[in-house]
Motif scaffolding. Structure first.
Motif, PDB file in Angstrom:
ATOM      1  N   SER A 359       0.801  -1.219   0.000  1.00  0.00           N
ATOM      2  CA  SER A 359       0.000   0.000   0.000  1.00  0.00           C
ATOM      3  C   SER A 359       0.837   1.273   0.000  1.00  0.00           C
ATOM      4  O   SER A 359       0.323   2.343  -0.320  1.00  0.00           O
ATOM      5  CB  SER A 359      -0.954  -0.006   1.194  1.00  0.00           C
ATOM      6  N   CYS A 362       0.594   3.125  -3.109  1.00  0.00           N
ATOM      7  CA  CYS A 362      -0.601   3.967  -3.233  1.00  0.00           C
ATOM      8  C   CYS A 362      -0.378   5.322  -2.581  1.00  0.00           C
ATOM      9  O   CYS A 362      -0.662   6.370  -3.153  1.00  0.00           O
ATOM     10  CB  CYS A 362      -1.792   3.282  -2.555  1.00  0.00           C
ATOM     11  N   ASP A 386      -7.113   2.502   3.919  1.00  0.00           N
ATOM     12  CA  ASP A 386      -6.539   2.808   2.598  1.00  0.00           C
ATOM     13  C   ASP A 386      -7.595   3.431   1.683  1.00  0.00           C
ATOM     14  O   ASP A 386      -7.305   4.362   0.921  1.00  0.00           O
ATOM     15  CB  ASP A 386      -5.967   1.540   1.962  1.00  0.00           C
ATOM     16  N   VAL A 392      -4.994   7.771  -2.233  1.00  0.00           N
ATOM     17  CA  VAL A 392      -5.208   6.461  -2.856  1.00  0.00           C
ATOM     18  C   VAL A 392      -6.255   6.566  -3.955  1.00  0.00           C
ATOM     19  O   VAL A 392      -7.399   6.948  -3.705  1.00  0.00           O
ATOM     20  CB  VAL A 392      -5.637   5.426  -1.808  1.00  0.00           C
TER      21      VAL A 392
END
Length: 479
Positions: A359, A362, A386, A392
């Motif tokens: 992540s 992102c 997230d 994101v």
């Protein structure tokens, strides 16, 4: 190259630790420490791998490695092709010695070659020192959040990467994938070096063109599916023929070279050896890579799965199972160029382009990522966090492809920004995929230990955190 890709992991070769002269130099059957080295055909040699003769036995090859050694230029390891090897007379009995410190043998099926390898007893491979951690760089500014991808909410919120020839007969079957919002098609047999089907993958495979052509055929049947292309942002795969051929001959200058001026070569996760590496520190290399991106976008493909997006060079190596020694300046230039490529591809895309690697891609690098979550309360809350992060744009969320994993995913799912992701040689199917959901009618609620969420078709999906199990109530569905 996807790290958790199902069914494409090569069997590992375990080599005993090398601790000093005259130890751990036993002969290892059916592994080859010179596999894929260019220039060895017709008894050829290179700067680091030398042809030692046509010999009758592995023991003779072992002796030749020692005989052709000096303290200044030792033969550290050797490979021997038995006289009955399947690759023919030009390789029968051939003995090769490695004069570098690389010993990363590849397991080889007997039907391909009858071979063995070993470390020299007299001049064993020096132990590899641990690679220092790369220098910490300040995080890049996040890209502006892109609009949600234009998905069809009548399709399942699935992002699939894999093959569409599910019975292996060479005929495309789009029945399953036409139910998914995002589909990235590949030739599944190109990705595992030791699979029997790998012989069908050649430097005439034209993988990128196959992806474009097959994606068009699929969209003729299901035009609202968003198509995606797999691209590796580290390794120069020879089965992506058109791009690979533009790095041959004088154009090898577009590839990474080590401190000795030799091409850096690494190994793909599925076992394919001796793959060259894009030198993203150069404008021309970045332009070459982005030209493939532009051709795909012009064909109607909307996004990209960018494998090895999390790779970082440095401080003086670049690696994938095998490392190349590079200068610190080359490492810094590669990291900057690599990041520029990732961000440029993301900005060009109209669909959910994502980098493979977690992540942080992102939030810090490119706005889109493939990330893994567990089907429990902690995993659901991490996924929802997230989804709520303004940095994101899109997440390919790898929960387990089960009813429980799907139910957990749906508690944080945001249309056009998240998809349940998996890789497979052919599409999997679970019972919950038999039903349409439509868009969620609001965020999930948490009542004690149970998450619950309603969808436009009337479906209600819940997830019990005590047992980590999902439940689908279709009784009120209108579709």
């Amino acid at each position: 190259e996807p790290t958790r890709m199902i069914a494409l992991l090569a069997a590992a070769v375990v080599v005993p630790g090398l601790v000093g002269p005259h130890t751990n130099c036993s002969i290892l059957p059916q592994v080859n420490c010179v596999s894929g080295t260019p220039g060895l055909g017709n008894h050829g040699s290179t700067a680091t791998v030398k042809f030692l003769g046509v010999l009758p036995t592995p023991e003779a090859c072992q002796n030749a490695c020692d005989t052709n050694s000096t303290p200044a230029d030792p033969c550290h390891s050797w490979a021997y092709y038995y006289p009955d090897t399947a690759s023919g007379a030009v390789w029968a009995g051939a003995c090769f010695g490695r004069h570098d410190s690389q010993f990363d043998p590849i397991s080889v099926p007997l039907k391909r070659n009858h071979v063995c390898s070993a470390v020299s007893c007299t001049y064993p491979v020096p132990p590899t020192p641990p690679t220092p951690a790369p220098p910490t760089a300040p995080p890049p500014a996040p890209l502006p959040r892109r609009p949600p991808a234009p998905v069809d909410n009548n399709l399942l919120p699935i992002a699939y990467l894999g093959g569409v020839d599910d019975d292996g007969n060479g005929t495309n079957n789009f029945t399953a994938v036409c139910n998914f919002q995002v589909v990235a098609i590949i030739n599944a047999y190109c990705w595992q070096y030791n699979s029997p089907e790998n012989v069908n993958c050649t430097n005439h495979t034209h993988e990128a063109e196959y992806i474009i052509k097959t994606s068009r055929l699929m969209q003729e049947q299901c035009p609202t599916v968003l198509t995606q292309m797999y691209l590796n942002t580290l390794m120069n795969f020879w089965w992506y023929t058109d791009m690979f051929e533009q790095t041959l001959g004088v154009n090898e200058s577009l590839l990474m070279h080590d401190v000795n001026g030799d091409l850096v070569r690494v190994r793909q996760d599925g076992g394919v050896p001796n793959l060259t590496v894009f030198d993203f520190g150069q404008n021309h290399t970045r332009d070459l890579f982005l030209s493939q991106v532009d051709r795909a976008l012009e064909s109607g493909i909307t996004s990209f799965f960018l494998d090895k997006a999390s790779t970082v060079a440095g401080p003086d190596t670049i690696c994938n199972h095998v490392c190349g020694k590079i200068t610190p300046q080359a490492a810094v230039a590669w990291n900057r160029g690599h990041e520029e490529v990732l961000r440029t591809v993301a900005e060009k895309s109209t669909g959910p382009t994502a980098g493979n690697g977690g992540s942080h891609l992102c939030t810090n690098t490119m706005g889109g990522c493939h990330a893994t979550y567990t089907a429990n309360k902690k995993g659901i809350e991490a996924f929802k966090a997230d989804m709520n992060d303004i940095r994101v744009s899109s997440v390919l969320a790898q929960f387990s492809v089960t009813d429980d994993g799907y139910a957990a995913f749906l508690q944080g799912y945001t249309p056009g920004r998240a998809w349940l992701w998996w890789y497979s040689a052919a599409p999997q199917w679970i019972e919950a995929f038999d039903h349409k959901l439509g868009a969620p009618l609001g965020p999930s609620s948490l009542d004690g230990p149970v998450y619950s969420r309603k969808f436009a078709t009337g479906a209600v999906v819940s997830f019990d955190t005590r047992s980590n199990t999902g439940h689908f109530d279709w009784s009120r569905c209108t579709a």
